[in-house]
Scaffold this motif. Sequence first.
Motif, short mmCIF file in Angstrom:
data_model
loop_
_atom_site.label_atom_id
_atom_site.label_comp_id
_atom_site.label_asym_id
_atom_site.label_seq_id
_atom_site.Cartn_x
_atom_site.Cartn_y
_atom_site.Cartn_z
N PHE A 4 0.75 -1.24 0.06
CA PHE A 4 0.08 -0.05 -0.09
C PHE A 4 0.76 1.16 0.05
O PHE A 4 0.59 2.22 -0.90
N THR A 5 1.99 1.31 0.90
CA THR A 5 2.67 2.42 1.03
C THR A 5 3.52 2.57 -0.26
O THR A 5 3.82 4.01 -0.72
N LEU B 150 -4.45 -11.43 -3.99
CA LEU B 150 -5.54 -10.38 -4.28
C LEU B 150 -5.68 -9.26 -3.33
O LEU B 150 -5.83 -8.19 -3.48
N ARG B 151 -4.89 -9.80 -1.71
CA ARG B 151 -4.93 -8.78 -0.82
C ARG B 151 -3.99 -7.58 -1.31
O ARG B 151 -4.13 -6.59 -1.06
N THR B 152 -2.84 -7.97 -1.91
CA THR B 152 -1.67 -7.15 -2.24
C THR B 152 -2.07 -6.27 -3.54
O THR B 152 -1.78 -5.19 -3.55
N PHE B 153 -2.76 -6.85 -4.43
CA PHE B 153 -3.17 -6.46 -5.43
C PHE B 153 -4.33 -5.11 -5.08
O PHE B 153 -4.04 -3.80 -5.45
N CYS B 154 -5.09 -5.58 -4.08
CA CYS B 154 -6.38 -4.47 -3.79
C CYS B 154 -5.56 -3.27 -2.86
O CYS B 154 -5.71 -2.11 -3.06
N ALA B 155 -4.45 -3.85 -2.20
CA ALA B 155 -3.44 -2.70 -1.44
C ALA B 155 -2.85 -1.76 -2.41
O ALA B 155 -3.03 -0.69 -2.15
N SER B 156 -2.62 -2.35 -3.47
CA SER B 156 -1.77 -1.23 -4.41
C SER B 156 -2.67 -0.70 -5.12
O SER B 156 -2.47 0.64 -5.16
N LEU B 157 -3.90 -0.87 -5.61
CA LEU B 157 -4.85 0.06 -6.13
C LEU B 157 -5.38 1.11 -5.03
O LEU B 157 -5.42 2.37 -5.38
N GLY C 63 -3.55 2.28 -2.71
CA GLY C 63 -2.38 3.17 -2.63
C GLY C 63 -2.48 4.04 -3.46
O GLY C 63 -2.04 5.53 -3.58
N LEU C 64 -2.58 3.68 -4.67
CA LEU C 64 -2.79 4.52 -6.04
C LEU C 64 -3.70 5.53 -5.96
O LEU C 64 -3.31 6.84 -6.22
#
Length: 317
Positions: A116-117, A152-159, A161-162
Amino acid sequence: MIRRLQNQIAESRWALPLTAIYGAAIVVLLGAVEQQMWAQTALLALSTLLMVELNNANALIRIYSRMVSCSFLVLTLMATYLFPSIEGGVVGAAFIAFYIFFLQAYQDKTAVSPIFTAFLTIGIASLFFVQILFFVPLFWLLMAVRLQAFSLRTFCASLLGLITPYWLVAGYFLYQADYTTPLNHFTELTQFALPATIDISQHLHPLVTFAFIVVLTFTGIIHFLRQRSKDKLRTQIIYELFLIVTLFTIVFFVLQPQHNDFLLRILIIHASIFIGHFIALTRTKITNIAFIVIFILTLAITAFHFIFSSKFDGFSH
């Protein structure tokens, strides 16, 4: 073991402090005091410290050496005409910070907070340089293939964050009833320029810088590919990740050179990592001569940009 001049400098604990003094002198010569370019100076200092942290956190060089951060500071100041840009400084610092958090997710598909960060920094950078979003699909691919951290969790976290920076600024534009500025911001993603339309003779500064940085980058890349077996597996994977992003940045620059002011900063980050690895971990007579030549050429190009900077107007956007 022979310790040549390059090794004495690369392994010296005085390397970074002396380079910082050199950097301060260049910044003063660029008029940072007279023109009160405190933000630009602070961003340069922050970026250098972030490079130190990136090196320390990931053991990019297997011996004690500050060559990564020293190379970054010297090469960044070599392109003197980039210094006044606050937007460029923010994008450069954000890109380094991205790596610091992104690499923390190595082989951890539950690393929601670092991801996320990491993507939050890219979101912040995209407020100033929206085309950086073209890197995002590549980062997702690297997160899956190299970091082995895609889920899925890290992908959603990346979105999340963006889009977080846009959530924060959306309120302002809604309050101002200004819908045109955000629309124009994203419309820039669809605007492309043909490289053939660029007049090379009128834009010598960025081309000289780009050519020299590319030579340094491939010098370091070739050294890494030949010697990578001596590094730990995690370090090899990190360098391979850097290599892929470097090639993407070079292609991006060639196809869309009007964004050179941002792309050169990103390329310098990667060049510093590879050439720092080369300088710190080679010990032959030839590489010692190469180090001296690189040093002299860097100073010469710095002087060239500084002396003729008044004639530089950059690529047209």
